[in-house]
Design a protein around this motif. Sequence first.
Motif, PDB file in Angstrom:
ATOM      1  N   GLY A  36      42.990 -26.069 -32.292  1.00 31.02           N
ATOM      2  CA  GLY A  36      43.373 -24.958 -33.156  1.00 31.02           C
ATOM      3  C   GLY A  36      42.510 -24.769 -34.383  1.00 31.02           C
ATOM      4  N   ARG A  37      41.517 -25.627 -34.593  1.00 26.49           N
ATOM      5  CA  ARG A  37      40.730 -25.548 -35.827  1.00 26.49           C
ATOM      6  C   ARG A  37      39.545 -24.591 -35.719  1.00 26.49           C
ATOM      7  NH1 ARG A  37      38.773 -30.748 -39.501  1.00 26.49           N
ATOM      8  NH2 ARG A  37      37.708 -29.536 -41.131  1.00 26.49           N
ATOM      9  N   TYR A  38      39.062 -24.359 -34.486  1.00 33.25           N
ATOM     10  CA  TYR A  38      37.857 -23.546 -34.332  1.00 33.25           C
ATOM     11  C   TYR A  38      38.037 -22.527 -33.211  1.00 33.25           C
ATOM     12  CZ  TYR A  38      35.720 -27.319 -37.053  1.00 33.25           C
ATOM     13  OH  TYR A  38      35.425 -28.225 -38.028  1.00 33.25           O
ATOM     14  N   LEU A  39      37.352 -21.404 -33.375  1.00 33.44           N
ATOM     15  CA  LEU A  39      37.081 -20.469 -32.284  1.00 33.44           C
ATOM     16  C   LEU A  39      35.591 -20.555 -32.010  1.00 33.44           C
ATOM     17  CD1 LEU A  39      39.090 -17.276 -33.360  1.00 33.44           C
ATOM     18  CD2 LEU A  39      39.687 -18.894 -31.551  1.00 33.44           C
ATOM     19  N   THR A  40      35.193 -20.746 -30.745  1.00 25.97           N
ATOM     20  CA  THR A  40      33.774 -20.941 -30.442  1.00 25.97           C
ATOM     21  C   THR A  40      33.264 -19.856 -29.513  1.00 25.97           C
ATOM     22  OG1 THR A  40      34.448 -22.497 -28.709  1.00 25.97           O
ATOM     23  CG2 THR A  40      33.742 -23.428 -30.794  1.00 25.97           C
ATOM     24  N   ALA A  41      32.204 -19.205 -29.953  1.00 25.14           N
ATOM     25  CA  ALA A  41      31.423 -18.318 -29.105  1.00 25.14           C
ATOM     26  C   ALA A  41      30.082 -18.987 -28.853  1.00 25.14           C
ATOM     27  CB  ALA A  41      31.228 -16.956 -29.772  1.00 25.14           C
ATOM     28  N   VAL A  42      29.380 -18.542 -27.816  1.00 21.75           N
ATOM     29  CA  VAL A  42      28.099 -19.147 -27.458  1.00 21.75           C
ATOM     30  C   VAL A  42      27.072 -18.051 -27.238  1.00 21.75           C
ATOM     31  CG1 VAL A  42      26.856 -20.558 -25.779  1.00 21.75           C
ATOM     32  CG2 VAL A  42      29.207 -21.146 -26.380  1.00 21.75           C
ATOM     33  N   GLU A  43      25.898 -18.254 -27.806  1.00 21.37           N
ATOM     34  CA  GLU A  43      24.749 -17.389 -27.531  1.00 21.37           C
ATOM     35  C   GLU A  43      23.709 -18.214 -26.797  1.00 21.37           C
ATOM     36  OE1 GLU A  43      21.411 -15.830 -30.384  1.00 21.37           O
ATOM     37  OE2 GLU A  43      23.151 -14.486 -30.529  1.00 21.37           O
ATOM     38  N   SER A  44      23.427 -17.842 -25.549  1.00 20.23           N
ATOM     39  CA  SER A  44      22.566 -18.651 -24.692  1.00 20.23           C
ATOM     40  C   SER A  44      21.846 -17.743 -23.706  1.00 20.23           C
ATOM     41  CB  SER A  44      23.415 -19.669 -23.921  1.00 20.23           C
ATOM     42  OG  SER A  44      22.688 -20.260 -22.859  1.00 20.23           O
ATOM     43  N   PRO A  45      20.638 -18.134 -23.269  1.00 14.83           N
ATOM     44  CA  PRO A  45      19.995 -17.380 -22.180  1.00 14.83           C
ATOM     45  C   PRO A  45      20.747 -17.506 -20.864  1.00 14.83           C
ATOM     46  CG  PRO A  45      18.415 -18.818 -23.323  1.00 14.83           C
ATOM     47  CD  PRO A  45      19.784 -19.225 -23.761  1.00 14.83           C
ATOM     48  N   TRP A  46      21.743 -18.409 -20.797  1.00 18.79           N
ATOM     49  CA  TRP A  46      22.447 -18.689 -19.556  1.00 18.79           C
ATOM     50  C   TRP A  46      23.955 -18.472 -19.747  1.00 18.79           C
ATOM     51  CZ3 TRP A  46      18.196 -19.019 -16.965  1.00 18.79           C
ATOM     52  CH2 TRP A  46      17.089 -19.628 -17.529  1.00 18.79           C
ATOM     53  N   PRO A  47      24.383 -17.238 -19.974  1.00 19.16           N
ATOM     54  CA  PRO A  47      25.825 -16.994 -20.185  1.00 19.16           C
ATOM     55  C   PRO A  47      26.659 -17.381 -18.975  1.00 19.16           C
ATOM     56  CG  PRO A  47      24.622 -14.929 -19.852  1.00 19.16           C
ATOM     57  CD  PRO A  47      23.588 -15.991 -20.034  1.00 19.16           C
ATOM     58  N   GLU A  48      26.027 -17.458 -17.787  1.00 13.69           N
ATOM     59  CA  GLU A  48      26.775 -17.843 -16.583  1.00 13.69           C
ATOM     60  C   GLU A  48      27.379 -19.244 -16.715  1.00 13.69           C
ATOM     61  OE1 GLU A  48      23.549 -17.059 -16.819  1.00 13.69           O
ATOM     62  OE2 GLU A  48      22.834 -15.931 -15.075  1.00 13.69           O
ATOM     63  N   VAL A  49      26.730 -20.100 -17.506  1.00 19.07           N
ATOM     64  CA  VAL A  49      27.223 -21.468 -17.682  1.00 19.07           C
ATOM     65  C   VAL A  49      28.580 -21.468 -18.390  1.00 19.07           C
ATOM     66  CG1 VAL A  49      26.771 -23.659 -18.882  1.00 19.07           C
ATOM     67  CG2 VAL A  49      24.914 -22.478 -17.672  1.00 19.07           C
ATOM     68  N   PHE A  50      28.787 -20.502 -19.274  1.00 20.58           N
ATOM     69  CA  PHE A  50      29.988 -20.484 -20.107  1.00 20.58           C
ATOM     70  C   PHE A  50      31.021 -19.468 -19.623  1.00 20.58           C
ATOM     71  CE2 PHE A  50      26.206 -21.667 -22.468  1.00 20.58           C
ATOM     72  CZ  PHE A  50      26.568 -22.911 -22.948  1.00 20.58           C
ATOM     73  N   ALA A  51      30.762 -18.833 -18.484  1.00 20.29           N
ATOM     74  CA  ALA A  51      31.692 -17.845 -17.944  1.00 20.29           C
ATOM     75  C   ALA A  51      33.041 -18.478 -17.631  1.00 20.29           C
ATOM     76  CB  ALA A  51      31.103 -17.203 -16.687  1.00 20.29           C
TER      77      ALA A  51
END
Length: 215
Positions: A36-51
């Motif tokens: 509950g302490r963080y919201l995490t977004a990711v910027e990566s050349p490989w968004p498929e990894v985080f889908a």
Amino acid sequence: RHPGPPTPLLLRTDQAPGDAVAMTAAIWSLHRSHPGRYLTAVESPWPEVFAYNPDVVPAVPGMAEVRMHYPAIHQSNERGIHFMQSFCEHLGRALGVDVPLLTNRPRLYFADEYGQLALPPPVEDYWLVCSGGKRDFTNKLWNGYGRVVSELSVDGGIKFVQVGEFEDDHPRLWCRNVTYMVGKTTLRQLFDLCRRARGVLCGVSLLMHVAAALE
């Protein structure tokens, strides 16, 4: 759980896809050690990894940014830690909190036709093989895959699917029972092939991390 509103974070990485897969362990560990302490977004050349990752949200303006690295890799001769822990240590230092490694594998997720997290599919009768890789660290490469695959496919009757990135160095395995799919899959298609495979034959590579994530 954290009593206040969560801190929005943007984790940025421009590293190779195998690194991105290993980085998912740090995201998992962050949310399990600080719920509950963080919201995490990711910027990566490989968004498929985080889908479909339930711990990853879309990026919005104003998020605090952390550029992800794994500096502890340079201490691998002195410390007995896993590659994934080096991501956790870097993220913890950037945030000023303790982020212990709380998983023994990376985390990849899949959704069904209704957008719900999907169960593992039935295992099919083939192994994946990756006979090469990038040329930046040549000690990861080996020239013995042809002999191994030949003996296993002829004497053992094992079917192989050869995979890899077309731009990298992947010597073709001209053996019986080998289906050649180098350069013919997207990342998600590679993940799905790995989900259904009986086993994986590879060196230190993206496929190694994917196989670990999918157990």
